[in-house]
Design a protein around this motif. Sequence first.
Motif, short mmCIF file in Angstrom:
data_model
loop_
_atom_site.label_atom_id
_atom_site.label_comp_id
_atom_site.label_asym_id
_atom_site.label_seq_id
_atom_site.Cartn_x
_atom_site.Cartn_y
_atom_site.Cartn_z
N MET A 45 -17.62 32.68 11.02
CA MET A 45 -17.12 31.41 10.46
C MET A 45 -18.22 30.71 9.67
N VAL A 93 -7.91 38.36 15.50
CA VAL A 93 -6.82 37.55 14.93
C VAL A 93 -5.47 38.04 15.47
N ARG A 101 -4.79 36.33 5.61
CA ARG A 101 -5.89 36.03 4.70
C ARG A 101 -6.35 37.26 3.96
N GLY A 142 -2.88 29.57 7.41
CA GLY A 142 -4.11 30.36 7.31
C GLY A 142 -3.92 31.81 7.68
N VAL A 170 -4.13 29.49 12.60
CA VAL A 170 -4.93 30.59 13.13
C VAL A 170 -6.39 30.17 13.33
N GLY A 171 -6.92 29.35 12.43
CA GLY A 171 -8.29 28.86 12.60
C GLY A 171 -8.45 28.09 13.92
N LEU A 208 -8.53 30.43 16.86
CA LEU A 208 -9.84 31.09 16.99
C LEU A 208 -10.89 30.13 17.54
N ARG A 209 -10.84 28.87 17.07
CA ARG A 209 -11.82 27.89 17.58
C ARG A 209 -11.60 27.59 19.06
N ARG A 245 -17.35 21.17 12.75
CA ARG A 245 -17.09 22.59 12.48
C ARG A 245 -18.31 23.23 11.84
N ASP A 247 -18.38 25.44 9.68
CA ASP A 247 -18.15 25.86 8.29
C ASP A 247 -17.87 24.70 7.34
N LYS A 280 -16.92 34.14 6.50
CA LYS A 280 -16.26 35.46 6.51
C LYS A 280 -15.04 35.41 7.41
N LEU A 281 -14.19 36.41 7.24
CA LEU A 281 -13.03 36.53 8.14
C LEU A 281 -13.50 37.10 9.47
N VAL A 282 -12.91 36.62 10.56
CA VAL A 282 -13.21 37.23 11.84
C VAL A 282 -12.41 38.54 11.92
N ARG A 321 -16.53 30.50 1.37
CA ARG A 321 -15.11 30.58 1.73
C ARG A 321 -14.23 30.66 0.48
N GLN A 352 -4.19 42.20 6.79
CA GLN A 352 -3.47 41.36 7.76
C GLN A 352 -1.98 41.26 7.41
P1 AMP Z 1 -9.41 27.51 8.82
O1 AMP Z 1 -9.30 26.77 10.12
O2 AMP Z 1 -8.12 28.04 8.34
O3 AMP Z 1 -10.13 26.69 7.80
O4 AMP Z 1 -10.33 28.80 9.11
C1 AMP Z 1 -11.66 28.67 9.55
C2 AMP Z 1 -12.30 30.03 9.71
O5 AMP Z 1 -11.62 30.73 10.77
C3 AMP Z 1 -12.21 30.96 8.51
O6 AMP Z 1 -13.20 30.74 7.53
C4 AMP Z 1 -12.38 32.32 9.18
O7 AMP Z 1 -13.73 32.54 9.56
C5 AMP Z 1 -11.56 32.11 10.45
N1 AMP Z 1 -10.15 32.46 10.21
C6 AMP Z 1 -9.09 31.60 10.12
N2 AMP Z 1 -7.95 32.27 9.89
C7 AMP Z 1 -8.30 33.57 9.82
C8 AMP Z 1 -7.58 34.77 9.59
N3 AMP Z 1 -6.26 34.80 9.35
N4 AMP Z 1 -8.28 35.94 9.59
C9 AMP Z 1 -9.61 35.97 9.83
N5 AMP Z 1 -10.35 34.87 10.03
C10 AMP Z 1 -9.70 33.68 10.03
#
Ligand code: AMP
Length: 212
Positions: free
Chosen positions: A64, A75, A97, A94, A47-48, A51-52, A138, A140, A68-70, A149, A101
């Motif tokens: 990010m 999502v 979270r 991921g 999922v990350g 979003l990216r 990234r 974050d 925080k969560l988006v 996180r 969700q």
């Molecule tokens: P990750 O790639 O899993 O390390 O996620 C990186 C960032 O993407 C997270 O810190 C959140 O900001 C966002 N993110 C990833 N997965 C989710 C999710 N299921 N819900 C909300 N935000 C997410």
Amino acid sequence: MNFNSRRRIEQPPPKRDFYYVFGGPGAGKGTICARLAHDLGLLHVCVGDLLRDDPDLNEMEDAMREGKLVPNYVVANALGRELSKTTGPVLLDGFPRSQDQMMMFQHDFCPPKYALYFSCDDKTMERRVLDRAQESNRVDDNVETFCKRCIQFETDTLPCIQSMKGIGRLIEFDCSGDLDEVYDDIKSKLEQLMNWDGLEIMSFSGWLSDSR
Ligand code: AMP
């Protein structure tokens, strides 16, 4: 589920087996899921990454960067779009979270077959995130966001893990050591789960006693 009701999932995907994948930042989710997907023929949905890759990334980068969560509607749309294009069993890397969700997914899609939890100690996770920072670009991958996180994980994601454990649908793997060493164990247990039709609960319940 409160999506902030701006948009809804447009097209529900066909029914299939889903596996939630939990783990803190740097626990090894991405690395392990990519190998599992390759070796066992599953779809790996990170999922990350979705979003990216989203054209509206700019709007999400602040969340990010702050660890925080988006928003859930973003999502839900990204995930719904991805799942509607594909078939077959899925590793949800991921996701979920948060309990919101998790409820959304189980209401709008279906309950997962199982959940995998890649646990890891904080020092190892921090080292992996900082190693990744050398190349990842990234927003974050830095110490400050890493700490935020971890707090987000404990506040929002651990309750999901506890719920899955409570219903006997969680397997935990300690991923603090060399990932190559734990990988074969994860692969063989997931392979058995994929072939599991729900009738062999007794033999699977033995694994749960391994879980903390
Ligand atoms: P990750 O790639 O899993 O390390 O996620 C990186 C960032 O993407 C997270 O810190 C959140 O900001 C966002 N993110 C990833 N997965 C989710 C999710 N299921 N819900 C909300 N935000 C997410």
